[in-house]
Design an enzyme around this catalytic site. Structure first.
Site, PDB file in Angstrom:
ATOM      1  N   ASN A 289      43.812  44.824  43.152  1.00  0.00           N
ATOM      2  CA  ASN A 289      44.773  44.344  42.144  1.00  0.00           C
ATOM      3  C   ASN A 289      46.041  45.187  42.157  1.00  0.00           C
ATOM      4  O   ASN A 289      47.160  44.664  42.106  1.00  0.00           O
ATOM      5  CB  ASN A 289      44.157  44.416  40.740  1.00  0.00           C
ATOM      6  CG  ASN A 289      43.002  43.451  40.542  1.00  0.00           C
ATOM      7  OD1 ASN A 289      42.807  42.525  41.311  1.00  0.00           O
ATOM      8  ND2 ASN A 289      42.228  43.687  39.492  1.00  0.00           N
TER       9      ASN A 289
ATOM     10  N   TYR B 207      28.408  41.532  36.834  1.00  0.00           N
ATOM     11  CA  TYR B 207      28.589  41.993  38.204  1.00  0.00           C
ATOM     12  C   TYR B 207      27.292  41.857  38.994  1.00  0.00           C
ATOM     13  O   TYR B 207      26.201  42.123  38.495  1.00  0.00           O
ATOM     14  CB  TYR B 207      29.010  43.465  38.223  1.00  0.00           C
ATOM     15  CG  TYR B 207      30.358  43.731  37.595  1.00  0.00           C
ATOM     16  CD1 TYR B 207      31.532  43.395  38.248  1.00  0.00           C
ATOM     17  CD2 TYR B 207      30.446  44.331  36.338  1.00  0.00           C
ATOM     18  CE1 TYR B 207      32.765  43.638  37.672  1.00  0.00           C
ATOM     19  CE2 TYR B 207      31.679  44.584  35.757  1.00  0.00           C
ATOM     20  CZ  TYR B 207      32.842  44.236  36.429  1.00  0.00           C
ATOM     21  OH  TYR B 207      34.058  44.482  35.856  1.00  0.00           O
TER      22      TYR B 207
ATOM     23  N   GLY C 281      45.426  46.852  33.050  1.00  0.00           N
ATOM     24  CA  GLY C 281      45.503  48.251  33.425  1.00  0.00           C
ATOM     25  C   GLY C 281      45.910  48.438  34.869  1.00  0.00           C
ATOM     26  O   GLY C 281      46.679  49.352  35.211  1.00  0.00           O
ATOM     27  N   ASP C 282      45.421  47.573  35.753  1.00  0.00           N
ATOM     28  CA  ASP C 282      45.791  47.655  37.167  1.00  0.00           C
ATOM     29  C   ASP C 282      47.268  47.321  37.356  1.00  0.00           C
ATOM     30  O   ASP C 282      47.964  47.948  38.164  1.00  0.00           O
ATOM     31  CB  ASP C 282      44.926  46.696  37.991  1.00  0.00           C
ATOM     32  CG  ASP C 282      43.444  46.963  37.822  1.00  0.00           C
ATOM     33  OD1 ASP C 282      43.070  48.139  37.646  1.00  0.00           O
ATOM     34  OD2 ASP C 282      42.660  46.000  37.860  1.00  0.00           O
TER      35      ASP C 282
ATOM     36  N   ARG D 264      26.717  43.524  42.342  1.00  0.00           N
ATOM     37  CA  ARG D 264      27.290  44.362  43.396  1.00  0.00           C
ATOM     38  C   ARG D 264      26.325  45.429  43.898  1.00  0.00           C
ATOM     39  O   ARG D 264      26.703  46.238  44.753  1.00  0.00           O
ATOM     40  CB  ARG D 264      28.594  45.003  42.897  1.00  0.00           C
ATOM     41  CG  ARG D 264      28.429  45.888  41.694  1.00  0.00           C
ATOM     42  CD  ARG D 264      29.731  46.101  40.925  1.00  0.00           C
ATOM     43  NE  ARG D 264      30.861  46.536  41.707  1.00  0.00           N
ATOM     44  CZ  ARG D 264      32.080  46.747  41.184  1.00  0.00           C
ATOM     45  NH1 ARG D 264      32.298  46.547  39.892  1.00  0.00           N
ATOM     46  NH2 ARG D 264      33.074  47.140  41.942  1.00  0.00           N
TER      47      ARG D 264
END
Length: 333
Positions: free
Chosen positions: A50, A117, A274-275, A119
């Protein structure tokens, strides 16, 4: 090694301004509760990619490194940042059968989104130090951007982060760390043990107020300004504290304190804000801007993200940065 093949593209000869690395996942976004079914939008999501896309849209040369599965989801993960102008030559495909990670997002209330998630044992979690070293030394960057997500993925990913910090020191690259604590990946105690050891190597620390204690020895003061002062004493050059709707405050090692209110926008989706904030900050830093201008661009790009759906889709181009100052109902012709 766990088995990742060579990078999908030959590394370019020119050095990127920024190198970042971590896991990017296939992202499926529903229109309501997952248990009710319905259609889902397909995209990709990952804090580091991002940031990379945000920087590329602002005209910067940026490289993203990571690992994806040898599957169609992995091809989308590679294709998306590449299409946005991000160099993905530092990425690799896992040939050991590990799949690309998956993220499911369901808006449950107007202001509440649940994220799930998948992952564990993903290709992205198998990122190894040797892959990162190739991505870094092929053309050392000016800035290394890390998040607290990557070291939480696995022991090998944590080792890759440690190597990246050492390489940054050897090549005089500025180190930017966004704490980005994820309680579903590791405990606060585990995070603190790693992040506190990193502080002497960090030039720019970006965190929310509640993440600051993870970077400080136990017994740190409760006051945010005092916490920032302690971090500066540990060697951090600048501490950027994200305050959500209240904006952000920057503390510098020269004793200055700057605050910028959030840009007023109609909030649509806070995921990825935030990114986008990090991308804006690093962009202004690379432009050689003042501390005030760095903070202003950070809250501006963060506002673009809040006003758009998706993790990175709303990131502005450089030409669009002034749009937030336009009068209501403006039509650009």
């Amino acid at each position: 090694m766990t088995g990742t093949d060579t990078a999908p593209e030959a590394a370019p000869a020119t050095a990127p301004e920024v190198l970042t690395f971590g896991e990017t996942m296939l992202a499926l976004r529903g229109s309501g509760p997952l248990r009710l079914g319905g259609s889902m939008d397909v995209s990709v999501a990952g804090a580091e990619s991002n940031v990379a896309i945000g920087l590329a849209r602002l005209g910067h040369a940026v490289r993203w490194a990571g690992a994806v599965g040898a599957d169609e989801a992995g091809e989308l993960v590679l294709r998306t940042p590449r299409a946005e102008g991000v160099d993905v030559s530092g990425a690799s495909r896992d040939d050991g059968g590990a799949p690309t990670g998956l993220m499911l997002a369901e808006p449950r209330l107007p202001d509440v989104t649940r994220v799930h998630y998948y992952r564990a044992d993903s290709a992205g979690s198998r990122l190894e130090a040797c892959s990162l070293e190739r991505a870094f030394t092929a053309a050392p960057p000016k800035v290394l951007h890390l998040t607290g997500i990557t070291p939480a993925l696995s022991r090998s990913a944590r080792s890759a982060c440690a190597l990246a910090l050492r390489l940054a020191a050897e090549h005089s690259a500025l180190v930017c760390l966004d704490v980005n604590f994820r309680s579903r990946l590791w405990s606060s105690e585990e995070a603190a043990a790693v992040l506190r050891a990193w502080m002497p190597s960090v030039d720019v620390l970006i965190a929310s107020e509640d993440e600051l204690p993870l970077c400080l020895p136990s017994g740190a003061p409760a006051d945010t300004a005092l916490r920032a002062k302690e971090l500066l004493a540990l060697g951090v050059g600048e501490v950027m504290v994200k305050l959500g709707a209240a904006g952000a405050t920057a503390y510098g090692d020269d004793g200055r304190t700057l605050h910028a209110p959030a840009r007023p926008v109609r909030a649509v989706d806070t995921v990825g804000a935030g990114d986008a904030f990090v991308a804006g900050y690093l962009s202004a830093f690379l432009d050689g801007s003042t501390a005030e201008a760095r903070l202003d661009r950070a809250v501006t790009t963060g506002a673009f993200a809040v006003a758009s759906r998706g993790d990175w889709e709303g990131a502005p181009t450089r030409a669009e940065l002034g749009l937030l100052s336009a009068p209501a109902d403006t039509v650009v012709r």
